[in-house]
Design a protein around this motif. Structure first.
Motif, PDB file in Angstrom:
ATOM      1  N   VAL A   1      96.498  -6.009  20.287  1.00  0.00           N
ATOM      2  CA  VAL A   1      96.862  -6.089  18.883  1.00  0.00           C
ATOM      3  C   VAL A   1      95.705  -6.724  18.123  1.00  0.00           C
ATOM      4  O   VAL A   1      95.063  -7.665  18.610  1.00  0.00           O
ATOM      5  N   THR A   2      95.428  -6.183  16.949  1.00  0.00           N
ATOM      6  CA  THR A   2      94.398  -6.742  16.070  1.00  0.00           C
ATOM      7  C   THR A   2      94.995  -6.919  14.678  1.00  0.00           C
ATOM      8  O   THR A   2      95.558  -5.969  14.110  1.00  0.00           O
ATOM      9  N   TYR A   3      94.874  -8.134  14.148  1.00  0.00           N
ATOM     10  CA  TYR A   3      95.322  -8.418  12.786  1.00  0.00           C
ATOM     11  C   TYR A   3      94.134  -8.935  11.983  1.00  0.00           C
ATOM     12  O   TYR A   3      93.400  -9.827  12.434  1.00  0.00           O
ATOM     13  N   VAL A   4      93.937  -8.380  10.796  1.00  0.00           N
ATOM     14  CA  VAL A   4      92.875  -8.817   9.893  1.00  0.00           C
ATOM     15  C   VAL A   4      93.485  -8.965   8.506  1.00  0.00           C
ATOM     16  O   VAL A   4      94.100  -8.024   7.977  1.00  0.00           O
ATOM     17  N   SER A   5      93.317 -10.132   7.908  1.00  0.00           N
ATOM     18  CA  SER A   5      93.898 -10.367   6.583  1.00  0.00           C
ATOM     19  C   SER A   5      93.032  -9.743   5.488  1.00  0.00           C
ATOM     20  O   SER A   5      91.961  -9.193   5.746  1.00  0.00           O
ATOM     21  N   GLN A   6      93.487  -9.862   4.269  1.00  0.00           N
ATOM     22  CA  GLN A   6      92.823  -9.258   3.123  1.00  0.00           C
ATOM     23  C   GLN A   6      91.394  -9.780   2.967  1.00  0.00           C
ATOM     24  O   GLN A   6      91.103 -10.945   3.235  1.00  0.00           O
ATOM     25  N   ARG A   7      90.487  -8.917   2.490  1.00  0.00           N
ATOM     26  CA  ARG A   7      89.094  -9.293   2.257  1.00  0.00           C
ATOM     27  C   ARG A   7      88.609  -8.715   0.935  1.00  0.00           C
ATOM     28  O   ARG A   7      89.175  -7.727   0.440  1.00  0.00           O
ATOM     29  N   VAL A   8      87.558  -9.303   0.376  1.00  0.00           N
ATOM     30  CA  VAL A   8      86.920  -8.730  -0.808  1.00  0.00           C
ATOM     31  C   VAL A   8      85.746  -7.876  -0.355  1.00  0.00           C
ATOM     32  O   VAL A   8      85.111  -8.140   0.667  1.00  0.00           O
ATOM     33  N   ALA A   9      85.451  -6.827  -1.138  1.00  0.00           N
ATOM     34  CA  ALA A   9      84.382  -5.901  -0.773  1.00  0.00           C
ATOM     35  C   ALA A   9      83.007  -6.392  -1.193  1.00  0.00           C
ATOM     36  O   ALA A   9      81.994  -5.896  -0.696  1.00  0.00           O
TER      37      ALA A   9
ATOM     38  N   GLU B   1      95.108  -6.137   4.093  1.00  0.00           N
ATOM     39  CA  GLU B   1      95.298  -6.610   5.455  1.00  0.00           C
ATOM     40  C   GLU B   1      95.844  -5.486   6.326  1.00  0.00           C
ATOM     41  O   GLU B   1      96.416  -4.514   5.829  1.00  0.00           O
ATOM     42  N   TYR B   2      95.656  -5.632   7.652  1.00  0.00           N
ATOM     43  CA  TYR B   2      96.183  -4.604   8.548  1.00  0.00           C
ATOM     44  C   TYR B   2      96.468  -5.192   9.920  1.00  0.00           C
ATOM     45  O   TYR B   2      95.901  -6.220  10.313  1.00  0.00           O
ATOM     46  N   THR B   3      97.351  -4.506  10.637  1.00  0.00           N
ATOM     47  CA  THR B   3      97.661  -4.821  12.031  1.00  0.00           C
ATOM     48  C   THR B   3      97.647  -3.516  12.814  1.00  0.00           C
ATOM     49  O   THR B   3      98.296  -2.543  12.417  1.00  0.00           O
ATOM     50  N   VAL B   4      96.908  -3.496  13.901  1.00  0.00           N
ATOM     51  CA  VAL B   4      96.766  -2.294  14.723  1.00  0.00           C
ATOM     52  C   VAL B   4      97.168  -2.629  16.155  1.00  0.00           C
ATOM     53  O   VAL B   4      96.753  -3.661  16.708  1.00  0.00           O
ATOM     54  N   PHE B   5      97.978  -1.756  16.760  1.00  0.00           N
ATOM     55  CA  PHE B   5      98.414  -1.925  18.145  1.00  0.00           C
ATOM     56  C   PHE B   5      97.812  -0.824  19.021  1.00  0.00           C
ATOM     57  O   PHE B   5      97.710   0.334  18.599  1.00  0.00           O
ATOM     58  N   ASN B   6      97.440  -1.198  20.241  1.00  0.00           N
ATOM     59  CA  ASN B   6      96.892  -0.252  21.208  1.00  0.00           C
ATOM     60  C   ASN B   6      97.690  -0.312  22.505  1.00  0.00           C
ATOM     61  O   ASN B   6      98.257  -1.364  22.846  1.00  0.00           O
TER      62      ASN B   6
ATOM     63  N   ASP C   1      95.035   4.284  21.012  1.00  0.00           N
ATOM     64  CA  ASP C   1      94.587   3.324  20.007  1.00  0.00           C
ATOM     65  C   ASP C   1      95.296   3.598  18.684  1.00  0.00           C
ATOM     66  O   ASP C   1      95.567   4.751  18.334  1.00  0.00           O
ATOM     67  N   ASN C   2      95.571   2.517  17.944  1.00  0.00           N
ATOM     68  CA  ASN C   2      96.282   2.606  16.664  1.00  0.00           C
ATOM     69  C   ASN C   2      97.591   3.357  16.847  1.00  0.00           C
ATOM     70  O   ASN C   2      97.845   4.410  16.247  1.00  0.00           O
TER      71      ASN C   2
ATOM     72  N   PRO D   1      87.064   3.730   6.495  1.00  0.00           N
ATOM     73  CA  PRO D   1      88.429   3.828   7.022  1.00  0.00           C
ATOM     74  C   PRO D   1      88.438   3.671   8.537  1.00  0.00           C
ATOM     75  O   PRO D   1      87.543   4.153   9.243  1.00  0.00           O
ATOM     76  N   GLY D   2      89.465   2.999   9.047  1.00  0.00           N
ATOM     77  CA  GLY D   2      89.646   2.873  10.475  1.00  0.00           C
ATOM     78  C   GLY D   2      90.180   4.155  11.083  1.00  0.00           C
ATOM     79  O   GLY D   2      90.779   4.998  10.400  1.00  0.00           O
ATOM     80  N   THR D   3      89.992   4.313  12.388  1.00  0.00           N
ATOM     81  CA  THR D   3      90.403   5.529  13.087  1.00  0.00           C
ATOM     82  C   THR D   3      91.925   5.623  13.158  1.00  0.00           C
ATOM     83  O   THR D   3      92.591   4.646  13.509  1.00  0.00           O
ATOM     84  N   PRO D   4      92.497   6.790  12.832  1.00  0.00           N
ATOM     85  CA  PRO D   4      93.946   6.982  12.999  1.00  0.00           C
ATOM     86  C   PRO D   4      94.324   6.936  14.481  1.00  0.00           C
ATOM     87  O   PRO D   4      93.481   6.672  15.348  1.00  0.00           O
ATOM     88  N   ARG D   5      95.602   7.187  14.743  1.00  0.00           N
ATOM     89  CA  ARG D   5      96.053   7.208  16.133  1.00  0.00           C
ATOM     90  C   ARG D   5      95.148   8.113  16.968  1.00  0.00           C
ATOM     91  O   ARG D   5      94.876   9.253  16.599  1.00  0.00           O
TER      92      ARG D   5
END
Length: 730
Positions: free
Chosen positions: A655-663, A674-679, A697-698, A716-720
């Motif tokens: 599991v990966t969790y990353v909170s909100q960030r500014v660009a 923010e996002y949470t991704v499970f593998n 993944d994802n 963008p992060g990779t979809p499933r």
């Protein structure tokens, strides 16, 4: 380097795929068979030539493997030594610094092909990847950096390809300032890649990997002795890829080869020659752009470039020569040289801004021709001795580095030659492509001389001190061929570090440290004078734990890091800059690695970082730093069944969790949500020589963005994605 033949590439990948059906383990000579990771790794280490930068066995510090076996005490996910933090064989619990060692077993379980996966788990954030062309920048403890190393030598010179995991034995992430040992860099930290070295036993491991979005990869890893006496050992690893992408019109191929040969003329001397060749062709892809501040407005598959533009080529070569000679049981001398070079060239498309209609993107056509070369020489002497009740491990070293970088960057003018793209109904294939104008055309030469002394002192059996200082003289000469102007920058910097470790018990130690860093600021002020060096300093305090009878380790730390002499707008003339800004990052992190029970391994980190501007001529104090989340969590865990019925089956996930960030570090910026991704992870040993696996993944197909660049783009992060495979050892 000539471009590889496309037909040969496809035939090679397809032949390997047909022979082995699914995905190969893309990491290493993995632990084939259901036997324990510890048993297999011990067998490998017993035959491995000692090839680390230094392998001094510290006073009372345990050795493992021949000649001290620096950093070799690894059991699956659990490492107990590090060679990168001190350049000596030091148990992690005696290093007054957070050091996260990511063994190859972590990469094996995750079916990783690049180092990004390992860095995520080590608490390292994702920065600029130069439109998918390489690992240009990453973040540690709230600060971005681009300096990282291979066997102690700098390798991120210019814009090289991202490191391939097929040749990696482990990655050692050093958090906090590391300029004392490695020279110029940023105060957040860095990492060192330790590569696989030859074994005496002749072994061949091959495999192939097939995944979603038409991703195909084949690997091989061959090693063994070249003579009957076992004095000359060799190893060669390689990979070939033909990759599609979930992104529209994006594809790439990659060829990788890394040979190593080691010669032991005597029991006390090892000479190693190691090389690496990487050739890639990849579509230039910056990602997507926000519309009215909304990064989700465009589909994650949307391509802002031009499909007809050929991929950008990136060809790199590297060679290392390392010599180690043990003078006596207490003293060892090492010498090494590295040469590397590369060239990145090709065309792409850049984005300027979205017009007020919310549907038209102003673009530019771009051409790059970047080339670089670097020579790095190192000489070290290390040994142990006693002065009264104190026991010492002394390190003295010298390093010379000469780096040459040539850049030609041309770009069209979006005002005089519009190259717009409709975002709601894109029309690709616009011809002719707009004409180019010169943006940059320069040559930069950097030379540095560094000398350092470090003393690790066992003051008592439980109190350990580390004291060191590096003095480096750096000169930078830059010639702008558009103006004919040459500027130079010269400076000498001392970067000390101090640390204390106290063993409260046999399983708990506490520590504190202070370190400094520096890096040159390029360019000149309004008077034509070079800027002062950017300076960094960091404080850290923490505790290290050995849990569950030594099968699980944990490190908890708090940190306070500052960077000064950061470039900011000149208050007299806003067209120029002055070195007067300051940024800081405060927070804490936690790392765990090892086994919760027999067969159940776990590895992960949590980081909280409050990173913001603390002084600037235009930005308010407290402005957040680009790409830095306040909170990140990454965890991977796998259970390998121990009973006879399911022996050889492994199940787990991450599991990966990353909170909100500014660009962007700016007054006006968009945000990455923010996002949470499970593998999911699964594998099975069909025989002691064949392993198959299937990873997802994802798992929940989360839409996320893992990095931003220049306050204009987000990746963008990779979809499933589903990956399956098989690896075989002969």
């Amino acid at each position: 380097m000539a471009a590889p033949n496309k037909k040969i590439k496809k035939n090679t990948a397809l032949a390997a795929s047909a022979a082995l059906v699914l995905v190969a383990q893309s990491g290493s000579l993995v632990r084939f068979g259901p036997s324990s990771a510890a048993a297999q790794l011990a067998a490998d280490a017993s035959q491995e030539v000692q090839l680390e930068e230094l392998s001094v066995v510290g006073n009372g510090r345990p050795a493992s493997g021949p000649a001290g076996g620096a950093g070799r005490r690894v059991d699956g996910y659990l490492a107990k030594d590090s060679v990168s933090a001190t350049r000596t064989d030091t148990p992690l619990r005696e290093v007054p610094q957070t050091v996260v060692v990511v063994p190859d077993q972590v990469l094996t379980d995750a079916a990783a092909t690049r180092v990004d996966t390992a860095l995520d788990l080590a608490g390292v954030g994702r920065g600029n990847n130069f439109a998918g062309l390489g690992l240009t920048e990453f973040t540690i403890r709230g600060f971005s950096t681009g300096e990282f190393y291979r066997n102690g030598f700098p390798i991120n010179r210019g814009y090289p390809n991202s490191p391939d995991v097929v040749s990696i034995a482990r990655i050692e992430v050093l958090k906090g300032p590391s300029a004392f040992l490695y020279g110029r860099g940023d105060p957040g930290g860095t990492f060192n890649i330790v590569t696989k070295q030859p074994l005496a036993e002749r072994v061949l491991a091959i495999g192939t990997q097939i995944g979603s979005f038409n991703q195909k990869r084949s690997t091989f890893d061959a090693t063994g002795a070249l003579d009957e006496e076992g004095r000359v050992l060799a190893r060669v690893t390689g990979a070939v890829e033909d990759n599609g992408s979930f992104r529209d019109f994006v594809h790439g191929d990659r060829y990788y080869l890394a040979p190593v040969i080691a010669w032991k003329p005597t029991a006390d001397t090892t000479i190693t020659l190691e090389g690496e060749l990487v050739s890639t062709a990849t579509t230039f892809d910056r990602g997507v752009v926000p519309i009215n501040g909304n990064i989700r407005a465009l589909p994650r598959t949307f391509f802002i470039g031009e499909p007809g533009i050929p991929p950008v080529r990136n060809d790199n070569a590297l060679g290392q020569l390392r010599i180690e000679h043990r003078l006596d049981p207490d003293w060892v001398v090492t010498a090494g040289a590295q040469v590397l070079g590369g060239r990145l060239y090709g065309d792409g498309v850049g984005a300027m801004n979205v017009l007020s209609d919310g549907r038209t993107l102003r673009r530019t056509f771009e051409h790059r021709d970047l080339s670089w070369s670097d020579l790095d020489l190192q000489l070290n002497l290390a040994g142990k001795f006693e002065t009264g009740p104190f026991r010492h491990t002394l390190l003295m070293g010298f390093e010379y580095d000469s780096y040459r970088y040539r850049e030609i960057f041309n770009r069209s003018n979006a005002n005089t030659n519009p190259f717009a793209l409709g975002l709601l109904a894109p029309r690709y294939g616009q011809v002719p492509l707009p004409p180019l104008s010169s943006i940059t055309n320069f040559l930069q030469n950097t030379q540095s001389f560094g000398g350092y002394v470090q003393d690790q002192i066992d003051i008592t059996p439980r109190l350990h001190a580390l004291i060191g200082v590096r003095v480096e003289d750096l000169g930078l000469v830059s010639t702008d061929y558009r103006t004919g102007r040459t500027t130079s920058l010269q400076g000498t910097v001392a970067t000390p570090r101090f640390g204390l470790v106290y063993d409260l018990t046999d399983t708990v130690s506490i520590y504190g440290n202070y370190g400094r860093s520096f890096r040159p600021n390029t360019g000149t002020d309004r008077a034509g004078r070079p800027f002062a060096f950017e300076q960094g300093e960091g404080y850290e305090a923490g505790a290290k734990f050995s849990l569950l009878d030594g099968t699980l380790s944990a490190t908890a730390a708090v940190f306070d890091i500052r960077r000064s002499n950061v470039l900011t707008v000149d208050p007299v003339d806003p067209n120029f800059s002055v070195a007067a800004g300051e940024v800081r990052s405060r927070g804490f992190d936690l790392t765990v690695a090892g086994y919760l029970s027999p067969g159940w391994r776990v590895f992960g980190t949590y980081t909280h970082a409050d990173a913001a501007v603390s002084r600037d001529n235009t930005l308010p104090v407290g402005t957040r730093i680009a790409n830095i989340p306040a909170d990140t969590l990454a965890l991977q865990s796998v259970y390998e069944f121990q009973g006879p019925d399911l022996r050889g089956l492994g199940l787990g996930g991450g599991v990966t969790y990353v909170s909100q960030r500014v660009a962007g570090t700016a007054l006006s910026t968009f945000r990455l949500p923010e996002y949470t991704v499970f593998n999911l992870i699964s594998y099975y040993w069909i025989t002691p020589q064949v392993r198959v696996y299937l990873n997802v993944d994802n798992l929940f197909d989360t839409t996320y963005y893992d990095r931003a660049f220049q306050n204009r783009y987000a990746t963008p992060g990779t979809p499933r994605a589903i990956m399956g495979g098989v690896a075989a050892r002969f």
